[in-house]
Structure formats: C-alpha cells, structure tokens
Motif scaffolding. Structure first.
Motif, PDB file in Angstrom:
ATOM      1  N   ARG A 161       1.941   6.678  -6.933  1.00 47.93           N
ATOM      2  CA  ARG A 161       0.858   7.572  -7.351  1.00 47.93           C
ATOM      3  C   ARG A 161       1.266   9.032  -7.123  1.00 47.93           C
ATOM      4  NH1 ARG A 161      -2.996   5.065  -4.831  1.00 47.93           N
ATOM      5  NH2 ARG A 161      -3.833   3.875  -6.587  1.00 47.93           N
ATOM      6  N   THR A 162       1.922   9.291  -6.018  1.00 48.95           N
ATOM      7  CA  THR A 162       2.391  10.648  -5.725  1.00 48.95           C
ATOM      8  C   THR A 162       3.424  11.098  -6.753  1.00 48.95           C
ATOM      9  OG1 THR A 162       1.995  10.334  -3.356  1.00 48.95           O
ATOM     10  CG2 THR A 162       3.507  12.099  -3.996  1.00 48.95           C
ATOM     11  N   GLU A 200      -3.675  11.772  -8.855  1.00 50.21           N
ATOM     12  CA  GLU A 200      -4.318  11.263  -7.644  1.00 50.21           C
ATOM     13  C   GLU A 200      -5.022   9.937  -7.878  1.00 50.21           C
ATOM     14  OE1 GLU A 200      -7.807  12.649  -4.461  1.00 50.21           O
ATOM     15  OE2 GLU A 200      -7.166  13.982  -6.095  1.00 50.21           O
ATOM     16  N   HIS A 201      -5.536   9.744  -9.086  1.00 57.42           N
ATOM     17  CA  HIS A 201      -6.331   8.552  -9.371  1.00 57.42           C
ATOM     18  C   HIS A 201      -5.621   7.589 -10.320  1.00 57.42           C
ATOM     19  CE1 HIS A 201      -9.700  10.334  -7.255  1.00 57.42           C
ATOM     20  NE2 HIS A 201      -9.535  11.440  -7.957  1.00 57.42           N
ATOM     21  N   THR A 204      -6.731  -1.601  -8.268  1.00 58.67           N
ATOM     22  CA  THR A 204      -8.124  -1.341  -8.636  1.00 58.67           C
ATOM     23  C   THR A 204      -8.747  -2.411  -9.521  1.00 58.67           C
ATOM     24  OG1 THR A 204      -7.241   0.098 -10.375  1.00 58.67           O
ATOM     25  CG2 THR A 204      -8.033   1.157  -8.373  1.00 58.67           C
ATOM     26  N   GLY A 222       0.813  -1.210   0.000  1.00 61.79           N
ATOM     27  CA  GLY A 222       0.000   0.000   0.000  1.00 61.79           C
ATOM     28  C   GLY A 222       0.846   1.258   0.000  1.00 61.79           C
ATOM     29  N   GLY A 223       1.889   1.279   0.838  1.00 64.30           N
ATOM     30  CA  GLY A 223       2.774   2.437   0.885  1.00 64.30           C
ATOM     31  C   GLY A 223       3.518   2.637  -0.419  1.00 64.30           C
ATOM     32  N   THR A 224       3.913   1.528  -1.046  1.00 65.19           N
ATOM     33  CA  THR A 224       4.629   1.610  -2.321  1.00 65.19           C
ATOM     34  C   THR A 224       3.735   2.191  -3.414  1.00 65.19           C
ATOM     35  OG1 THR A 224       6.054  -0.270  -1.772  1.00 65.19           O
ATOM     36  CG2 THR A 224       5.790   0.265  -4.108  1.00 65.19           C
ATOM     37  N   LEU A 225       2.500   1.721  -3.494  1.00 65.02           N
ATOM     38  CA  LEU A 225       1.595   2.229  -4.530  1.00 65.02           C
ATOM     39  C   LEU A 225       1.254   3.701  -4.293  1.00 65.02           C
ATOM     40  CD1 LEU A 225      -0.860  -0.755  -5.149  1.00 65.02           C
ATOM     41  CD2 LEU A 225       1.417  -0.322  -6.088  1.00 65.02           C
ATOM     42  N   THR A 226       1.130   4.091  -3.034  1.00 62.87           N
ATOM     43  CA  THR A 226       0.876   5.502  -2.724  1.00 62.87           C
ATOM     44  C   THR A 226       2.042   6.372  -3.178  1.00 62.87           C
ATOM     45  OG1 THR A 226      -0.537   4.958  -0.837  1.00 62.87           O
ATOM     46  CG2 THR A 226       0.459   7.152  -0.863  1.00 62.87           C
ATOM     47  N   ALA A 227       3.270   5.900  -2.938  1.00 62.83           N
ATOM     48  CA  ALA A 227       4.453   6.659  -3.357  1.00 62.83           C
ATOM     49  C   ALA A 227       4.517   6.783  -4.877  1.00 62.83           C
ATOM     50  CB  ALA A 227       5.715   5.984  -2.825  1.00 62.83           C
ATOM     51  N   GLY A 275      -4.600  -0.724  -2.717  1.00 60.11           N
ATOM     52  CA  GLY A 275      -4.804   0.293  -3.745  1.00 60.11           C
ATOM     53  C   GLY A 275      -4.858  -0.226  -5.164  1.00 60.11           C
TER      54      GLY A 275
END
Length: 244
Positions: free
Chosen positions: A72-73, A78-79, A103, A65-70, A101
């Motif tokens: 995406r950032t 955002e999406h 989809t 989850g943290g990796t995918l958030t990074a 995260g």
C-alpha cells in the motif's frame, strides 16, 4: 484516462490465471505477478493505475499484514484495497485476513456480475468518501422479464444489482430514459409484476459509467412495504457472503 488495472498476485496457479482472463473480459486490465517484490514496481508506476490487488489466501509471506502495508505504501494510495480469491474459508481464517488488511473476498464460484460488483467496490475508495445512498444494493445474475405497458412482447435481461428501491438490468437494448415498464423478477415473496421507470441508461458506445455493464437503472414505483422489506432482507443475505 488510463485503463483501470487489477493486480493479481499468485504463484502460477491455474485459478488465478482464469480469474485474470475474467477480469479482462470486464474491460479492466489484469497484471499478474508472482511475489510482493515483483508487485512493488508495478504499484509504484502510476502508468499502471492499479485500483485493487487480488491475493490468494495462502500467500507465502511470514507477515501478511506487514506485506500488505508495504504494498500500500509503494502504491502511494492510503486506501488501496486488497481482495482475497479462492474458496470460502472458516470464520477464523476470514478474521485473520481482515486483520491483515484484506477488505473484500472473491469467493468461488463467482460469475461476472458479482465479480464486477466486488471490483467496483474495491476501487471506489474508502467508504466515507463514497456517495451516500439511501439503501444498500447487492449483485445478482438472476434472469428477469420486462415489458412496456403498450407492448405485447416481453424482453429478457439479467439483474446486475438490486435494492429495495430499484434494479440495474444488464441488457444491450435498454428502454429510453423515462420509459415505464413492468418487471417480472420471479423472486418468492414479491409481486409477480413490479412497476418501474427507467432512471438512467448505460449504452455501449456512449457509456455514462464504464464500471457498469450496458443496461438501465430502474426505480420501482408503488412497491409495498412488505416487498421492500423482503428485498432488504435479500440484499443483506447476499452481501454477507461478499464480505469477510
């Protein structure tokens, strides 16, 4: 306009290499990287126009989850959508990926039409921003036959998507917009022949929508409520296998 790009993250696995080649055959650009660290400069470079990221289910990171958030950032989107490619997993593993995260899935075996459909869904943006449709649609690669009323010879095509209101048929030689025709879908529970009218065409060299294959969209005419209900049930059945 830059070519749409799909970023594939893997550790050199043969299935991901095959998937990258299949993505390219759809007219998309495929970029392969081995690690999240290699993905960041690709995602942050707007020239790549990355529309979706494909990851394996066993990406070796301590916190998915943290990796995918990074990632995406880094993309500035955002999406940005993440898809998982591989063999369909048990419900618990699918839930883990969804919480992290991811989809949409690309479960094997997957042919060109469902692959195109899933990538289009991923790159279309968040669901609230998409154009509202009266009915849901699902992909297929089922072969159908079609015939114009005053023509003796039937032509063959393949379903790209179908719904209770109509179909999109993949064919290099679509009928003209406004043409009336009969379709033989060969699906149990449906009339042998279904009347329809060509609502739009997507012709090679003059594509209205680059995300669709060459072909035509057909609106059903006079389809009964029982047949519509049967199609809606089939759409939901197909879509359940295309969601986590």
């Amino acid at each position: 306009m830059p070519q749409r790009t799909v970023l594939l993250m893997d550790v050199g696995a043969e299935p991901m290499a095959i998937l990258a080649a299949r993505v390219q055959r759809l007219g998309l650009r495929a970029v392969r990287v081995k690690t999240p660290e290699e993905a960041i400069p690709v995602l942050s470079d707007r020239r790549h126009a990355v529309g979706a990221v494909v990851v394996p289910p066993d990406l070796p990171v301590p916190d998915l989850g943290g990796t995918l958030t990074a990632l995406r950032t880094a993309s500035g989107r955002e999406h940005l959508a993440f898809l998982v490619a591989g063999t369909r997993m048990a419900a618990g593993e699918r839930s883990r990926l969804a919480r992290a995260g991811v989809t949409l899935p690309l479960w094997e075996p997957i042919n060109a039409h469902p692959l195109r459909f899933q990538l289009n869904r991923a790159m279309a943006g968040p669901i609230p921003a998409r154009r509202e449709r009266g009915t849901r649609r699902a992909p297929s690669s089922h072969e159908v036959k079609m015939k114009a009323p005053r023509r003796m010879r039937r032509k063959e095509a393949r379903l790209y998507t179908f719904s209770s209101r109509g179909v999109f048929l993949a064919t290099p030689a679509p009928f003209l917009r406004g043409s009336r025709l009969e379709i033989e879908m060969g699906i149990p529970g449906l009339p042998r022949r279904i009347a329809g009218q060509v609502a739009m065409t997507n012709v090679a060299g003059n594509l209205l929508r680059s995300g669709l294959p060459p072909g035509m969209g057909i609106a059903f005419q006079g389809l009964g409520s029982d047949a519509e209900a049967r199609l809606e049930m089939l759409v939901e059945k197909v879509l359940r296998r295309l969601e986590l």
